[in-house]
Enzyme design. Structure first.
Site, PDB file in Angstrom:
ATOM      1  N   ALA A  52     -92.357  42.120 -49.414  1.00 60.94           N
ATOM      2  CA  ALA A  52     -92.839  42.817 -48.114  1.00 60.94           C
ATOM      3  C   ALA A  52     -93.980  43.043 -48.740  1.00 60.94           C
ATOM      4  O   ALA A  52     -94.427  44.030 -49.735  1.00 60.94           O
ATOM      5  CB  ALA A  52     -92.881  42.813 -46.857  1.00 60.94           C
ATOM      6  N   GLY A  95     -88.473  40.428 -49.729  1.00 60.55           N
ATOM      7  CA  GLY A  95     -89.210  39.320 -49.369  1.00 60.55           C
ATOM      8  C   GLY A  95     -89.737  38.422 -50.214  1.00 60.55           C
ATOM      9  O   GLY A  95     -89.840  36.838 -49.525  1.00 60.55           O
ATOM     10  N   GLU A  98     -86.475  36.777 -50.732  1.00 62.63           N
ATOM     11  CA  GLU A  98     -86.434  35.592 -49.434  1.00 62.63           C
ATOM     12  C   GLU A  98     -86.697  34.653 -49.232  1.00 62.63           C
ATOM     13  O   GLU A  98     -86.548  33.358 -48.683  1.00 62.63           O
ATOM     14  CB  GLU A  98     -86.394  37.026 -47.961  1.00 62.63           C
ATOM     15  CG  GLU A  98     -85.768  38.194 -47.963  1.00 62.63           C
ATOM     16  CD  GLU A  98     -85.893  38.937 -46.729  1.00 62.63           C
ATOM     17  OE1 GLU A  98     -86.853  39.075 -46.952  1.00 62.63           O
ATOM     18  OE2 GLU A  98     -85.003  39.254 -46.164  1.00 62.63           O
ATOM     19  N   GLU A 118     -84.422  46.827 -50.425  1.00 64.50           N
ATOM     20  CA  GLU A 118     -85.020  47.297 -49.378  1.00 64.50           C
ATOM     21  C   GLU A 118     -84.093  48.661 -49.119  1.00 64.50           C
ATOM     22  O   GLU A 118     -85.044  49.847 -48.654  1.00 64.50           O
ATOM     23  CB  GLU A 118     -84.561  46.356 -48.240  1.00 64.50           C
ATOM     24  CG  GLU A 118     -85.466  45.631 -48.080  1.00 64.50           C
ATOM     25  CD  GLU A 118     -85.218  43.385 -48.491  1.00 64.50           C
ATOM     26  OE1 GLU A 118     -84.304  44.032 -49.651  1.00 64.50           O
ATOM     27  OE2 GLU A 118     -85.887  42.985 -48.253  1.00 64.50           O
TER      28      GLU A 118
HETATM   29  N1  CO8 Z   1     -95.472  45.580 -50.909  1.00 67.54           N
HETATM   30  C1  CO8 Z   1     -97.049  46.585 -51.871  1.00 67.54           C
HETATM   31  N2  CO8 Z   1     -97.715  46.642 -52.921  1.00 67.54           N
HETATM   32  C2  CO8 Z   1     -97.240  46.745 -53.920  1.00 67.54           C
HETATM   33  C3  CO8 Z   1     -95.298  45.935 -53.386  1.00 67.54           C
HETATM   34  C4  CO8 Z   1     -95.054  46.048 -52.431  1.00 67.54           C
HETATM   35  N3  CO8 Z   1     -93.915  44.891 -52.043  1.00 67.54           N
HETATM   36  N4  CO8 Z   1     -94.821  46.004 -54.969  1.00 67.54           N
HETATM   37  C5  CO8 Z   1     -95.929  46.806 -56.108  1.00 67.54           C
HETATM   38  N5  CO8 Z   1     -97.265  46.490 -55.194  1.00 67.54           N
HETATM   39  C6  CO8 Z   1     -98.442  47.081 -56.425  1.00 67.54           C
HETATM   40  C7  CO8 Z   1     -97.831  48.517 -56.599  1.00 67.54           C
HETATM   41  O1  CO8 Z   1     -98.375  49.454 -55.394  1.00 67.54           O
HETATM   42  C8  CO8 Z   1     -99.213  49.085 -57.636  1.00 67.54           C
HETATM   43  O2  CO8 Z   1    -100.540  49.128 -56.784  1.00 67.54           O
HETATM   44  P1  CO8 Z   1    -101.516  49.644 -57.227  1.00 67.54           P
HETATM   45  O3  CO8 Z   1    -101.819  50.396 -58.767  1.00 67.54           O
HETATM   46  O4  CO8 Z   1    -102.451  49.887 -56.613  1.00 67.54           O
HETATM   47  O5  CO8 Z   1    -100.519  51.190 -57.054  1.00 67.54           O
HETATM   48  C9  CO8 Z   1     -99.327  47.253 -57.642  1.00 67.54           C
HETATM   49  O6  CO8 Z   1     -98.657  45.534 -57.321  1.00 67.54           O
HETATM   50  C10 CO8 Z   1     -98.117  47.104 -59.371  1.00 67.54           C
HETATM   51  O7  CO8 Z   1     -97.302  47.777 -58.794  1.00 67.54           O
HETATM   52  P2  CO8 Z   1     -96.476  48.240 -60.048  1.00 67.54           P
HETATM   53  O8  CO8 Z   1     -97.258  49.339 -60.482  1.00 67.54           O
HETATM   54  O9  CO8 Z   1     -95.329  49.139 -58.981  1.00 67.54           O
HETATM   55  O10 CO8 Z   1     -95.977  48.090 -60.826  1.00 67.54           O
HETATM   56  P3  CO8 Z   1     -94.408  47.964 -61.781  1.00 67.54           P
HETATM   57  O11 CO8 Z   1     -94.648  46.760 -63.281  1.00 67.54           O
HETATM   58  O12 CO8 Z   1     -94.548  49.478 -62.449  1.00 67.54           O
HETATM   59  O13 CO8 Z   1     -93.412  47.853 -61.104  1.00 67.54           O
HETATM   60  C11 CO8 Z   1     -91.636  46.799 -59.291  1.00 67.54           C
HETATM   61  C12 CO8 Z   1     -93.016  46.210 -60.644  1.00 67.54           C
HETATM   62  C13 CO8 Z   1     -90.591  47.153 -60.207  1.00 67.54           C
HETATM   63  C14 CO8 Z   1     -92.428  44.984 -58.198  1.00 67.54           C
HETATM   64  C15 CO8 Z   1     -92.423  47.633 -58.125  1.00 67.54           C
HETATM   65  O14 CO8 Z   1     -94.201  47.559 -58.128  1.00 67.54           O
HETATM   66  C16 CO8 Z   1     -92.063  48.008 -57.045  1.00 67.54           C
HETATM   67  O15 CO8 Z   1     -90.451  48.502 -56.798  1.00 67.54           O
HETATM   68  N6  CO8 Z   1     -92.120  46.706 -55.737  1.00 67.54           N
HETATM   69  C17 CO8 Z   1     -91.528  47.386 -54.353  1.00 67.54           C
HETATM   70  C18 CO8 Z   1     -90.232  45.757 -54.477  1.00 67.54           C
HETATM   71  C19 CO8 Z   1     -90.023  46.302 -53.079  1.00 67.54           C
HETATM   72  O16 CO8 Z   1     -88.956  47.603 -53.003  1.00 67.54           O
HETATM   73  N7  CO8 Z   1     -89.741  45.819 -52.634  1.00 67.54           N
HETATM   74  C20 CO8 Z   1     -89.077  44.939 -51.420  1.00 67.54           C
HETATM   75  C21 CO8 Z   1     -90.090  45.323 -50.071  1.00 67.54           C
HETATM   76  S1  CO8 Z   1     -90.221  44.903 -48.859  1.00 67.54           S
HETATM   77  C22 CO8 Z   1     -89.366  44.038 -47.627  1.00 67.54           C
HETATM   78  O17 CO8 Z   1     -89.727  42.651 -49.377  1.00 67.54           O
HETATM   79  C23 CO8 Z   1     -88.727  43.289 -46.771  1.00 67.54           C
HETATM   80  C24 CO8 Z   1     -89.242  42.456 -46.509  1.00 67.54           C
HETATM   81  C25 CO8 Z   1     -88.587  41.723 -44.603  1.00 67.54           C
HETATM   82  C26 CO8 Z   1     -89.554  41.411 -43.762  1.00 67.54           C
HETATM   83  C27 CO8 Z   1     -89.391  40.679 -42.897  1.00 67.54           C
HETATM   84  C28 CO8 Z   1     -90.427  40.227 -42.326  1.00 67.54           C
HETATM   85  C29 CO8 Z   1     -90.709  40.036 -40.182  1.00 67.54           C
END
Ligand code: CO8
Length: 244
Positions: A52, A95, A98, A118
């Site tokens: 998400a 997500g 998911e 998460e």
């Molecule tokens: N949301 C928003 N932006 C994101 C997300 C995300 N989930 N993941 C990555 N990005 C963005 C980063 O902020 C970054 O943007 P910027 O350059 O502007 O800072 C860009 O994408 C590239 O990301 P990274 O620089 O972090 O890239 P890396 O290669 O260093 O890392 C990762 C990649 C490991 C995937 C890292 O980005 C990461 O950990 N991302 C978050 C993963 C995460 O925690 N996902 C779970 C989110 S919570 C969720 O999904 C709950 C679902 C519930 C749904 C319910 C609906 C009703």
């Protein structure tokens, strides 16, 4: 067959409200479109979807979460009656994992990663992750993934039964589309009944599930396509299905 490509490269295809809403709308339209027998959902080589959209999530309080329109979008995606095939490369996290699990068949490139991180944000999966993951990979692996937040490799996902095939990264989409084309050659009503009955197996006890299967099997005996399929076999020719 329809191929949908998630495209928010600036956020690793994070699923914000707009993207998920668009996906639900397209699937609703596709459900009514007889030309579409199956849908392939893919992302980029770097990310299927990294979850998400955390930046959007940060703006929501409890009431916002309660009234989140994405809850309805997820429900509509889960009710799509035709087969969905996920072609996954790179990150399928939160997500994103998911969404992949909303697919009926999951194909992944060998460098794909599946995870529910998460817990690292002080939350838990909220789009079916705890339920679908446990049913797909079993208790211990699901617990480990959800409680540690650590992702698993495509190989591990394959061994655990989360995905059905691993491909070279550049061939994942092609393979998913090939599976979709194979399904598209089958009788559409039988395909939809098969999907429905298989998914019900996750919710029903065996006796009820067998009864449900028997009813669907009987229903299909009333279709022209069933007669065509059997006739074509006897005449040693390819069937010509009409979806009725
Ligand atoms: N949301 C928003 N932006 C994101 C997300 C995300 N989930 N993941 C990555 N990005 C963005 C980063 O902020 C970054 O943007 P910027 O350059 O502007 O800072 C860009 O994408 C590239 O990301 P990274 O620089 O972090 O890239 P890396 O290669 O260093 O890392 C990762 C990649 C490991 C995937 C890292 O980005 C990461 O950990 N991302 C978050 C993963 C995460 O925690 N996902 C779970 C989110 S919570 C969720 O999904 C709950 C679902 C519930 C749904 C319910 C609906 C009703």
């Amino acid at each position: 067959m329809l191929t949908l490509t998630l495209h928010r490269p600036e956020a690793l295809n994070a699923l914000n409200t707009a993207l998920l809403g668009e996906l639900a709308d397209i699937l609703d339209q596709s459900a009514q479109d007889d030309r579409i027998a199956a849908v392939v959902i893919t992302g980029s080589q770097r990310a299927f979807a990294a979850g998400a959209d955390i930046k959007e999530m940060a703006t929501l309080d409890a009431v916002g979460v309660l009234q989140d329109p994405r809850v309805g979008y997820w429900k509509r995606i889960s009710q799509f009656p035709k087969p969905i095939i996920a072609a996954v490369n790179g990150f399928a996290l939160g997500g994103g994992c998911e969404l992949a699990m909303h697919a009926d068949i999951l194909i992944a490139g060998h460098q794909a990663q599946f995870g529910q991180p998460e817990i690292n944000l002080g939350i838990i999966p909220g789009a079916g992750g705890t339920q679908r993951l446990l049913r797909a990979v079993g208790k211990s692996t699901a617990m480990q993934m959800v409680l540690t937040g650590e992702p698993i490799s495509a190989q591990r996902a394959y061994e655990a039964g989360l995905i059905s095939e691993i491909t070279q990264a550049e061939l994942t989409l092609e393979r998913a589309q090939s599976i979709a084309r194979t399904i598209a050659r089958k009788a559409p009503l039988a395909v939809q009944q098969a999907k429905d009955v298989l998914l019900k197996a996750l919710d029903m006890d065996l006796a009820t599930g067998l009864q449900y299967e028997r009813k669907a099997f009987t229903l299909l005996a009333a279709t022209q396509d069933r007669n065509e399929g059997i006739q074509a076999f006897m005449e040693k020719r390819q069937p010509l299905y009409k979806g009725c």
